[in-house]
Scaffold this motif. Structure first.
Motif, mmCIF file in Angstrom:
data_model
loop_
_atom_site.group_PDB
_atom_site.id
_atom_site.type_symbol
_atom_site.label_atom_id
_atom_site.label_comp_id
_atom_site.label_asym_id
_atom_site.label_seq_id
_atom_site.Cartn_x
_atom_site.Cartn_y
_atom_site.Cartn_z
ATOM 1 N N GLU A 89 3.568 13.752 -10.207
ATOM 2 C CA GLU A 89 4.738 14.421 -10.549
ATOM 3 C C GLU A 89 5.084 14.177 -12.006
ATOM 4 O O GLU A 89 5.303 15.317 -12.723
ATOM 5 C CB GLU A 89 5.715 13.971 -9.677
ATOM 6 N N ASN A 90 4.921 12.975 -12.520
ATOM 7 C CA ASN A 90 5.247 12.601 -13.825
ATOM 8 C C ASN A 90 4.325 13.310 -14.757
ATOM 9 O O ASN A 90 4.558 13.966 -15.649
ATOM 10 C CB ASN A 90 5.082 11.418 -14.110
ATOM 11 N N LYS A 91 3.130 13.528 -14.409
ATOM 12 C CA LYS A 91 2.079 14.253 -15.225
ATOM 13 C C LYS A 91 2.600 15.748 -15.183
ATOM 14 O O LYS A 91 2.250 16.310 -16.493
ATOM 15 C CB LYS A 91 0.554 13.931 -14.687
ATOM 16 N N LYS A 92 2.724 16.288 -14.052
ATOM 17 C CA LYS A 92 3.106 17.558 -14.080
ATOM 18 C C LYS A 92 4.346 17.983 -14.943
ATOM 19 O O LYS A 92 4.312 19.003 -15.881
ATOM 20 C CB LYS A 92 3.344 17.925 -12.430
ATOM 21 N N ASN A 111 0.789 -1.295 -0.020
ATOM 22 C CA ASN A 111 -0.087 -0.096 -0.018
ATOM 23 C C ASN A 111 0.857 1.174 -0.072
ATOM 24 O O ASN A 111 0.605 2.251 -0.726
ATOM 25 C CB ASN A 111 -0.959 0.040 1.035
ATOM 26 N N GLU A 112 2.001 1.190 0.809
ATOM 27 C CA GLU A 112 2.718 2.453 0.849
ATOM 28 C C GLU A 112 3.391 2.505 -0.582
ATOM 29 O O GLU A 112 3.341 3.819 -0.836
ATOM 30 C CB GLU A 112 3.764 2.104 1.805
ATOM 31 N N LEU A 113 3.922 1.496 -0.990
ATOM 32 C CA LEU A 113 4.547 1.705 -2.599
ATOM 33 C C LEU A 113 3.641 2.147 -3.625
ATOM 34 O O LEU A 113 3.906 2.973 -4.335
ATOM 35 C CB LEU A 113 5.004 0.309 -3.125
ATOM 36 N N ASN A 114 2.369 1.612 -3.458
ATOM 37 C CA ASN A 114 1.309 2.199 -4.112
ATOM 38 C C ASN A 114 1.031 3.733 -4.030
ATOM 39 O O ASN A 114 0.891 4.361 -5.159
ATOM 40 C CB ASN A 114 -0.029 1.416 -4.050
ATOM 41 N N ALA A 115 1.064 4.011 -2.788
ATOM 42 C CA ALA A 115 1.044 5.586 -2.581
ATOM 43 C C ALA A 115 1.829 6.291 -3.265
ATOM 44 O O ALA A 115 1.864 7.357 -3.972
ATOM 45 C CB ALA A 115 0.922 5.958 -1.108
ATOM 46 N N HIS A 116 3.293 5.720 -3.030
ATOM 47 C CA HIS A 116 4.580 6.546 -3.696
ATOM 48 C C HIS A 116 4.443 6.606 -5.275
ATOM 49 O O HIS A 116 4.883 7.411 -5.943
ATOM 50 C CB HIS A 116 5.781 5.861 -3.262
ATOM 51 N N ILE A 117 3.976 5.197 -5.775
ATOM 52 C CA ILE A 117 3.715 5.269 -7.156
ATOM 53 C C ILE A 117 2.663 6.311 -7.717
ATOM 54 O O ILE A 117 2.984 6.842 -8.612
ATOM 55 C CB ILE A 117 3.312 3.738 -7.683
ATOM 56 N N LYS A 118 1.822 6.474 -6.947
ATOM 57 C CA LYS A 118 0.810 7.437 -7.247
ATOM 58 C C LYS A 118 1.231 8.914 -7.301
ATOM 59 O O LYS A 118 1.048 9.834 -8.080
ATOM 60 C CB LYS A 118 -0.702 7.201 -6.582
ATOM 61 N N ASP A 119 1.980 9.205 -6.240
ATOM 62 C CA ASP A 119 2.760 10.401 -6.181
ATOM 63 C C ASP A 119 3.566 10.569 -7.436
ATOM 64 O O ASP A 119 3.751 11.745 -7.991
ATOM 65 C CB ASP A 119 3.326 10.580 -4.529
#
Length: 185
Positions: A149-152, A137-145
């Motif tokens: 950031e990648n979209k920005k 879950n923590e890794l999924n949250a980091h991936i979402k972040d």
């Protein structure tokens, strides 16, 4: 009092009273049957012998019971060949009954130990799975972040690319104007 302690012990081992009772009835029945068959033969074989110390039914029954229970005080013993031959199934029954009883009790205890060890291992495995799920879950949250950031960054790159294209077009127009002005001069 003793019955309730026995019931609690059976419950803690997770075995039913019926299983224990059936084992004791079976083993006791086999023992009683062998004694009932062998004691009269022992009495018949030993009472006619000259030096025999088995002189009554009680003596033959006592000897049979002592042989089956593997106690054998030595106060009575067979001296004839048939009497000794009859003692063999009595002794084998006693060894078999006590061996079976010890094996049965051992299997109950072993089953309890194995079941507890399995339960402990399952709890440990569940804890590891929960820990891995938390990390996931923590890794999924980091991936979402990172994806956010990648979209920005992609938007900024597109904007910069557009600005660069606009600048290139302006530089191209300015260059054309400068070249045109230089040719006219």
């Amino acid at each position: 009092m003793i019955v309730s302690i026995f019931q609690k012990y059976l419950h803690s081992l997770s075995i039913s009273k019926l299983n224990v009772v059936s084992v004791f009835i079976t083993l006791g029945g086999i023992t009683a049957l062998v004694i009932a068959i062998c004691a009269p033969i022992l009495f018949w074989a030993e009472t006619g012998a000259e030096e025999a110390n088995i002189k009554s039914w009680e003596d033959a029954l006592w000897l049979s019971f002592m042989i089956v229970t593997t106690i054998g005080f030595g106060d009575f013993y067979p001296i004839t060949g048939i009497g000794r031959l009859v003692a063999i199934p009595l002794a084998a029954t006693g060894i078999g009954v006590f061996g079976t009883l010890a094996g049965y009790i051992g299997s109950i205890v072993l089953d309890k130990v194995v079941r507890q060890a399995t339960t402990d291992m399952l709890h440990q495995q569940n804890e590891r799975i929960e820990g891995l799920a938390k990390q996931n879950n923590e890794l999924n949250a980091h991936i979402k972040d990172i994806a956010s950031e990648n979209k920005k960054l992609n938007r900024l790159i597109v904007e910069l690319s557009q600005n660069n294209q606009d600048l290139n077009e302006k530089i191209g127009r300015d260059t054309d104007e400068i070249l045109k002005a230089l040719k006219e001069r």
